[in-house]
Design a protein around this motif. Structure first.
Motif, PDB file in Angstrom:
ATOM      1  N   ALA A 241      -2.917  -0.574  25.440  1.00  0.00           N
ATOM      2  CA  ALA A 241      -1.896  -0.942  24.460  1.00  0.00           C
ATOM      3  C   ALA A 241      -2.369  -2.084  23.561  1.00  0.00           C
ATOM      4  CB  ALA A 241      -0.604  -1.339  25.170  1.00  0.00           C
ATOM      5  N   TYR A 242      -3.091  -3.045  24.137  1.00  0.00           N
ATOM      6  CA  TYR A 242      -3.536  -4.207  23.370  1.00  0.00           C
ATOM      7  C   TYR A 242      -4.418  -3.791  22.188  1.00  0.00           C
ATOM      8  CZ  TYR A 242      -2.163  -6.214  27.873  1.00  0.00           C
ATOM      9  OH  TYR A 242      -1.469  -6.546  29.016  1.00  0.00           O
ATOM     10  N   GLU A 243      -5.428  -2.969  22.482  1.00  0.00           N
ATOM     11  CA  GLU A 243      -6.347  -2.533  21.428  1.00  0.00           C
ATOM     12  C   GLU A 243      -5.645  -1.627  20.419  1.00  0.00           C
ATOM     13  OE1 GLU A 243     -10.636  -0.163  20.946  1.00  0.00           O
ATOM     14  OE2 GLU A 243      -9.796  -0.550  22.940  1.00  0.00           O
ATOM     15  N   SER A 244      -4.748  -0.775  20.908  1.00  0.00           N
ATOM     16  CA  SER A 244      -4.049   0.154  20.016  1.00  0.00           C
ATOM     17  C   SER A 244      -3.143  -0.591  19.043  1.00  0.00           C
ATOM     18  CB  SER A 244      -3.223   1.147  20.843  1.00  0.00           C
ATOM     19  OG  SER A 244      -4.046   1.904  21.697  1.00  0.00           O
ATOM     20  N   ILE A 245      -2.435  -1.610  19.550  1.00  0.00           N
ATOM     21  CA  ILE A 245      -1.566  -2.408  18.683  1.00  0.00           C
ATOM     22  C   ILE A 245      -2.393  -3.118  17.616  1.00  0.00           C
ATOM     23  CG2 ILE A 245      -0.039  -4.407  18.583  1.00  0.00           C
ATOM     24  CD1 ILE A 245       1.344  -2.041  19.777  1.00  0.00           C
ATOM     25  N   GLU A 246      -3.510  -3.685  18.027  1.00  0.00           N
ATOM     26  CA  GLU A 246      -4.384  -4.389  17.081  1.00  0.00           C
ATOM     27  C   GLU A 246      -4.917  -3.435  16.023  1.00  0.00           C
ATOM     28  OE1 GLU A 246      -8.408  -7.237  17.067  1.00  0.00           O
ATOM     29  OE2 GLU A 246      -7.750  -6.232  18.910  1.00  0.00           O
ATOM     30  N   ASP A 247      -5.365  -2.248  16.429  1.00  0.00           N
ATOM     31  CA  ASP A 247      -5.890  -1.260  15.477  1.00  0.00           C
ATOM     32  C   ASP A 247      -4.811  -0.816  14.500  1.00  0.00           C
ATOM     33  OD1 ASP A 247      -8.342  -1.396  16.728  1.00  0.00           O
ATOM     34  OD2 ASP A 247      -8.054   0.420  17.924  1.00  0.00           O
ATOM     35  N   ALA A 248      -3.611  -0.605  15.014  1.00  0.00           N
ATOM     36  CA  ALA A 248      -2.512  -0.162  14.154  1.00  0.00           C
ATOM     37  C   ALA A 248      -2.179  -1.216  13.101  1.00  0.00           C
ATOM     38  CB  ALA A 248      -1.283   0.167  14.995  1.00  0.00           C
TER      39      ALA A 248
ATOM     40  N   LYS B 272       3.153  -1.339  10.417  1.00  0.00           N
ATOM     41  CA  LYS B 272       4.069  -2.316  11.006  1.00  0.00           C
ATOM     42  C   LYS B 272       4.576  -1.763  12.333  1.00  0.00           C
ATOM     43  CE  LYS B 272       5.792  -4.074   6.564  1.00  0.00           C
ATOM     44  NZ  LYS B 272       7.010  -4.260   5.718  1.00  0.00           N
ATOM     45  N   VAL B 273       4.204  -2.410  13.414  1.00  0.00           N
ATOM     46  CA  VAL B 273       4.630  -1.978  14.746  1.00  0.00           C
ATOM     47  C   VAL B 273       5.836  -2.815  15.162  1.00  0.00           C
ATOM     48  CG1 VAL B 273       3.947  -1.631  17.135  1.00  0.00           C
ATOM     49  CG2 VAL B 273       2.246  -1.403  15.310  1.00  0.00           C
ATOM     50  N   LYS B 274       6.915  -2.151  15.552  1.00  0.00           N
ATOM     51  CA  LYS B 274       8.132  -2.843  15.968  1.00  0.00           C
ATOM     52  C   LYS B 274       8.519  -2.393  17.376  1.00  0.00           C
ATOM     53  CE  LYS B 274       9.760  -3.222  11.190  1.00  0.00           C
ATOM     54  NZ  LYS B 274       9.518  -4.663  11.053  1.00  0.00           N
TER      55      LYS B 274
ATOM     56  N   LEU C 184       1.666  -8.295  19.389  1.00  0.00           N
ATOM     57  CA  LEU C 184       2.514  -7.835  18.293  1.00  0.00           C
ATOM     58  C   LEU C 184       2.705  -8.958  17.282  1.00  0.00           C
ATOM     59  CD1 LEU C 184       4.097  -5.159  17.743  1.00  0.00           C
ATOM     60  CD2 LEU C 184       6.132  -6.346  18.540  1.00  0.00           C
ATOM     61  N   ALA C 185       2.484  -8.655  16.017  1.00  0.00           N
ATOM     62  CA  ALA C 185       2.654  -9.658  14.959  1.00  0.00           C
ATOM     63  C   ALA C 185       4.130 -10.041  14.839  1.00  0.00           C
ATOM     64  CB  ALA C 185       2.146  -9.095  13.629  1.00  0.00           C
ATOM     65  N   ASP C 186       4.386 -11.312  14.540  1.00  0.00           N
ATOM     66  CA  ASP C 186       5.754 -11.817  14.373  1.00  0.00           C
ATOM     67  C   ASP C 186       6.618 -11.553  15.605  1.00  0.00           C
ATOM     68  OD1 ASP C 186       5.140 -12.639  11.742  1.00  0.00           O
ATOM     69  OD2 ASP C 186       5.595 -10.638  10.971  1.00  0.00           O
ATOM     70  N   TYR C 187       6.024 -11.723  16.781  1.00  0.00           N
ATOM     71  CA  TYR C 187       6.756 -11.466  18.029  1.00  0.00           C
ATOM     72  C   TYR C 187       7.966 -12.373  18.207  1.00  0.00           C
ATOM     73  CZ  TYR C 187       4.200 -15.601  19.568  1.00  0.00           C
ATOM     74  OH  TYR C 187       3.687 -16.873  19.669  1.00  0.00           O
TER      75      TYR C 187
ATOM     76  N   ALA D 299      10.378  -8.026  14.056  1.00  0.00           N
ATOM     77  CA  ALA D 299       9.388  -7.281  14.844  1.00  0.00           C
ATOM     78  C   ALA D 299       9.917  -6.807  16.181  1.00  0.00           C
ATOM     79  CB  ALA D 299       8.148  -8.142  15.078  1.00  0.00           C
ATOM     80  N   VAL D 300      10.904  -7.507  16.746  1.00  0.00           N
ATOM     81  CA  VAL D 300      11.397  -7.190  18.092  1.00  0.00           C
ATOM     82  C   VAL D 300      12.917  -7.029  18.052  1.00  0.00           C
ATOM     83  CG1 VAL D 300      11.550  -7.932  20.490  1.00  0.00           C
ATOM     84  CG2 VAL D 300       9.514  -8.488  19.147  1.00  0.00           C
ATOM     85  N   PHE D 301      13.391  -5.917  18.588  1.00  0.00           N
ATOM     86  CA  PHE D 301      14.824  -5.654  18.689  1.00  0.00           C
ATOM     87  C   PHE D 301      15.176  -5.498  20.171  1.00  0.00           C
ATOM     88  CE2 PHE D 301      13.302  -4.114  14.637  1.00  0.00           C
ATOM     89  CZ  PHE D 301      14.242  -4.594  13.746  1.00  0.00           C
TER      90      PHE D 301
END
Length: 280
Positions: A91-98, A104-106, A125-128, A154-156
């Motif tokens: 998940a860490y690498e995938s989030i960074e690649d995205a 924008k990953v939320k 996650l950016a803007d966590y 970024a987080v709901f």
């Protein structure tokens, strides 16, 4: 979840569920509730999901679902359980690649806001720290700035199925192409409303799969990132090929058009054009 045990003629009701819900049902002194809230915050700050366990001794209510729900007077919380649900290793690498690819990953979850923020920070996650709860969504959904606020968040946390649809609709209002992932029945409306609904193929429900446009056979977020990468490569190749065809054909069009306008001999015969096409 509620279960009733009977032993030696006495019945005891045991219930487990989200801390906030159980706390509202509990019949305990305010000081005890405040202490439990502190314990809940402590678990949440460690990124743990919290389940409360409560009981009713000498339960004398009915056993039907409706009777159980209306017979919870005297409920006492016996303890809290903190559960760690670690992210997948990839998940860490995938989030960074995205995020590096401009996506924008939320995170949308039913967890406590602090728990959600800690997990979001852990996976990069950016803007966590930009968090919005379901209650805040309900309060601001009719405001003119709601779509912009959702786009910047970024987080709901602590969201309902209706909140998920409101989030998707708000992002679409901001002209975003929205892809929604989910696996449960409560995700189905948002999956159906998104531009691209993605359901989990392993642990996803049939309702979620029917409402989605795409099903992941391995339940990996990284698979979505890989699909986006391949799609962008294909789209880029198509643009290059179209540009190449346009450049080649434009020369032929200009040459033939000029010969017609100035009454000159035709520079290219149909057979020549066919030969050019076969050599592309």
């Amino acid at each position: 979840m509620i279960v009733v045990y009977e032993k030696e003629g006495k019945r005891e009701l045991i219930i487990k569920g989200a801390f906030d819900v159980i706390l509202n049902l509990a019949d305990q002194p305010q000081q005890v509730k405040e202490d439990l809230k502190e314990q809940n915050e402590m678990f949440a700050e460690k990124g743990q999901r919290v389940i409360a366990i409560a009981t009713i001794s000498d339960y004398d209510g009915g056993l039907a679902e409706e009777e159980l729900e209306s017979s919870l007077a005297g409920l006492k919380i016996q303890g809290l359980v903190g559960i760690i649900d670690p992210p997948r290793p990839d998940a860490y690498e995938s989030i960074e690649d995205a995020q590096n690819a401009g996506i924008k990953v939320k995170m949308i979850t039913g967890d406590h806001p602090k728990t959600a923020s800690i997990i979001a920070k852990d996976i990069g996650l950016a803007d966590y720290d930009k968090i919005m709860t379901g209650k805040e969504i309900d309060e601001q959904v009719d405001s003119k700035d709601f779509a912009r606020i959702v786009d910047e968040t970024a987080v709901f946390a602590r969201v309902s199925p209706e909140n998920k649809m409101q989030i998707v609709s708000a992002l679409k209002e901001e002209s975003e192409v929205v892809s929604m992932t989910g696996d449960g029945v409560n995700d189905a409306p948002a999956l159906n409303d998104a531009n691209i609904g993605v359901a989990m193929g392993v642990r996803g429900t049939e309702v979620a799969k029917e409402a989605s446009d795409m099903i992941l056979t391995d339940d990996r977020f990284g698979t979505i990132v890989d699909a986006v990468e391949e799609g962008r490569i294909i789209f880029d190749n198509i643009k290059k090929y179209v540009s190449f065809l346009f450049a080649c054909n434009m020369v032929e069009i200009v040459a033939i058009f000029a010969s017609v306008v100035f009454l000159l001999p035709m520079p290219i015969a149909p057979l020549h054009i066919l030969v050019f096409k076969f050599n592309y």
